[in-house]
Motif scaffolding. Structure first.
Motif: not given
Length: 357
Positions: A309-314, A319-323, A325-333
């Motif tokens: 679920f890490g396809t949103y990382y470029t 260590p800094r929370w960003g969009e 991270d949020r989209r990856g967590v949402e995809a997992f959920q």
């Protein structure tokens, strides 16, 4: 000396909170048709009568009479935060220090991080003290003696909130996520005086999750009792929330008012071995809010990559929370079959448990 005769006078009451509506149904009406007052007021009159009778008896015997104790802290005017409508639980107001002197926090005040154990322990203090219900009186700890002031106290908020603002200090969760220290909130935005109420969730009392222990401030005083989910009335309108500053770490640390950590998290997640919400390794929601910068965000990101679920990382997790991270967590959920608020992209304890299982 004959004891003086006291007449119980019931001032009119038009409070429409659930507790008052209940007492209006069960208590007898006065002959002139007036509604009964808050039970706390009735009790105070009865206590005053009994005390006066005792004093008269004592004086007749040549002894000095003791002065009756106050039923609750002195009434102090609430300080409105703006355009909130009148509510049965009072408007936003600062905490109160010495009588007459508001102890409002300075601008940018931080929210104290607090554990579930602390929340329930604080809630229990008012249950033990049987704090009388009032929309205008403040207990010596500085909090208003109504339902929203009670939750403000339990969560250790820097101000007295009302049902229309408590949600800004919390995240929406689902019934399945509820754990002790969360709240069930009903804010009737269309008519705040009609049913608005809030209780502290103390844990399920049955395996089917149909009843739970509720800590609540309601007439005549604070109580703790088994309650049907979500509440006795307006059940479908009560929504579960979780305090943003909830932590599994040491009590007394702080997070910023927006929910982000006020200080850098420990250098190594394994060093502190957090177990917030009963989930090993989970550091609490405050570590995954906008502006958060800590090793737990990196650990979460790396696990998302490992699970696909890490396809949103470029440029890889950091260590800094960003969009990303949020989209990856949402995809997992969503992969778990969750929808709506359960798939908001912010890792709760169940998300963390499944992700790292």
């Amino acid at each position: 000396m004959d004891a003086p005769v006291f007449e119980e006078i019931e001032p009119a009451s038009d409070c429409d909170c659930p507790g008052c509506r209940h007492w209006r149904r069960v208590l007898p009406h006065s002959p002139d048709g007036r509604a009964p007052a808050h039970p706390a007021a009735r009790r105070a009159l009865i206590v005053a009568a009994a005390t006066a009778a005792t004093a008269a008896s004592a004086l007749g015997a040549g002894q000095a009479a003791a002065a009756p104790a106050a039923a609750h802290a002195p009434h102090r005017p609430g300080v409105s935060a703006g355009d909130e409508p009148d509510t049965p639980q009072g408007v936003r107001a600062p905490l109160y220090g010495p009588p007459g002197r508001p102890a409002a926090p300075p601008a940018g005040a931080e929210l104290a991080a607090i554990t579930r154990t602390e929340i329930i322990a604080r809630a229990q203090t008012w249950v033990t003290a049987k704090v009388p219900y009032s929309t205008s009186a403040y207990w010596p700890d500085g909090y208003r003696q109504d339902c929203s002031g009670y939750v403000s106290m339990a969560w250790k908020l820097p101000t007295n909130e009302w049902t229309g603002s408590l949600g800004t200090f919390a995240d929406r969760i689902t019934k399945a996520d509820l754990l002790p220290g969360d709240i069930l909130l009903f804010h009737n935005a269309a008519d705040p005086q009609n049913g608005s109420h809030v209780v502290v969730f103390g844990g399920w009392t049955d395996d089917a999750h149909t009843t739970y222990t509720a800590y609540e401030q309601t007439p005549p005083h604070t109580r703790k009792q088994s309650t049907p989910y979500a509440y006795w009335s307006n059940s479908a309108t009560y929504l579960p929330y979780r305090y943003k500053g909830l932590t599994g770490g040491t009590a007394g640390t702080a997070v910023a008012a927006g929910g982000a950590p006020a200080a850098t998290a420990p250098a190594s997640p394994a060093a502190t071995a957090p177990a917030s919400h009963g989930v090993a390794g989970y550091p609490g929601r405050a570590m995954f809010r906008p502006g958060a910068d800590n090793p737990y965000v990196t650990r979460l990101g790396r696990r998302l990559v490992e699970r696909g679920f890490g396809t949103y990382y470029t440029s890889g997790p950091g260590p800094r929370w960003g969009e990303a991270d949020r989209r990856g967590v949402e995809a997992f959920q969503r992969a778990q079959g969750w929808r709506g608020g359960a798939a908001d992209g912010y890792p709760g304890p169940e998300t963390w448990r499944r992700l790292f299982s």
